[in-house]
Design a protein around this motif. Structure first.
Motif, mmCIF file in Angstrom:
data_model
loop_
_atom_site.group_PDB
_atom_site.id
_atom_site.type_symbol
_atom_site.label_atom_id
_atom_site.label_comp_id
_atom_site.label_asym_id
_atom_site.label_seq_id
_atom_site.Cartn_x
_atom_site.Cartn_y
_atom_site.Cartn_z
ATOM 1 N N ARG A 30 0.834 -1.207 0.000
ATOM 2 C CA ARG A 30 0.000 0.000 0.000
ATOM 3 C C ARG A 30 0.870 1.261 0.000
ATOM 4 N NH1 ARG A 30 -3.983 2.229 4.662
ATOM 5 N NH2 ARG A 30 -4.667 4.051 3.496
ATOM 6 N N ALA A 31 1.914 1.257 0.823
ATOM 7 C CA ALA A 31 2.830 2.407 0.877
ATOM 8 C C ALA A 31 3.512 2.614 -0.480
ATOM 9 C CB ALA A 31 3.868 2.213 1.975
ATOM 10 N N TYR A 33 2.260 1.856 -3.448
ATOM 11 C CA TYR A 33 1.297 2.414 -4.397
ATOM 12 C C TYR A 33 0.873 3.843 -4.053
ATOM 13 C CZ TYR A 33 1.013 -1.918 -6.976
ATOM 14 O OH TYR A 33 1.314 -2.997 -7.758
ATOM 15 N N GLU A 34 1.150 4.281 -2.849
ATOM 16 C CA GLU A 34 0.904 5.685 -2.510
ATOM 17 C C GLU A 34 1.944 6.599 -3.160
ATOM 18 O OE1 GLU A 34 0.721 5.827 1.762
ATOM 19 O OE2 GLU A 34 -1.272 4.917 1.810
ATOM 20 N N CYS A 35 3.101 6.006 -3.501
ATOM 21 C CA CYS A 35 4.193 6.778 -4.119
ATOM 22 C C CYS A 35 4.287 6.569 -5.631
ATOM 23 C CB CYS A 35 5.524 6.397 -3.485
ATOM 24 S SG CYS A 35 5.637 6.770 -1.732
#
Length: 180
Positions: A30-31, A33-35
């Motif tokens: 998830r982290a 795909y946040e970037c």
């Protein structure tokens, strides 16, 4: 980015999954795909960072070079080779993975080559009497030769010394641009 810098260089872009990237970086998917939208976007960001840093390094060397075509050729190529080979991961990303990634980096690669071609054109513009009429095509050909020399350095069982790469590339550039 640090994990990708190492993993994309070896084992390579095609062999590096998002799960492996996240595990190496100690972050969640998830982290990630946040970037980034995907591993391709991360590879592009890494490639563009390497290109931007190398352009700045070479530009500085050209500004400090002797005011002759031969001096600029030698300074620019030495700076590029030194920069690219200072970290094997950078050299692999800029010269191998950029090609192995397929269409992922086509536009980024073309922008990089165009930027370096402009740098060669601008550096040789002060010497119009000895530079061939189509500086852009000559610059592109010489850049391609330098890329192949760096690929040889990366892949050869017994890689040529970096000074020899610089000497051969400088010879190709000088001859291409009409220098001695």
């Amino acid at each position: 980015m640090t994990a990708a810098y190492t993993l994309y260089a070896k084992p390579g872009f095609a062999s590096t999954t998002i799960e492996r990237l996240c595990s190496e970086a100690r972050i969640s998917n998830r982290a990630f795909y946040e970037c980034f939208g995907g591993r391709e976007e991360l590879l592009q960001a890494l490639h563009e960072r390497c290109v931007d840093e190398s352009l700045a390094f070479v530009t500085k060397a050209l500004q400090e070079a002797p005011d002759s075509l031969d001096g600029r050729v030698e300074a620019g190529i030495r700076a590029y080779v030194d920069f690219a080979t200072a970290d094997w991961r950078r050299a692999r990303i800029m010269h191998l993975e950029v090609r192995r990634s397929g269409d992922v980096l086509t536009a980024s690669r073309q922008r990089a080559i165009s930027s370096f071609a402009r740098l060669v054109e601008e550096s040789s513009a002060d010497f119009p009497s000895i530079v061939p009429p189509n500086r852009r095509l000559v610059a592109l050909g010489a850049i391609g030769a330098l890329q192949e020399l760096l690929i040889e350095w990366l892949l050869a069982e017994d890689p040529p010394p970096k000074d020899e790469l610089v000497e051969v590339a400088a010879h190709i550039f000088r001859r291409s641009l009409g220098g001695r």
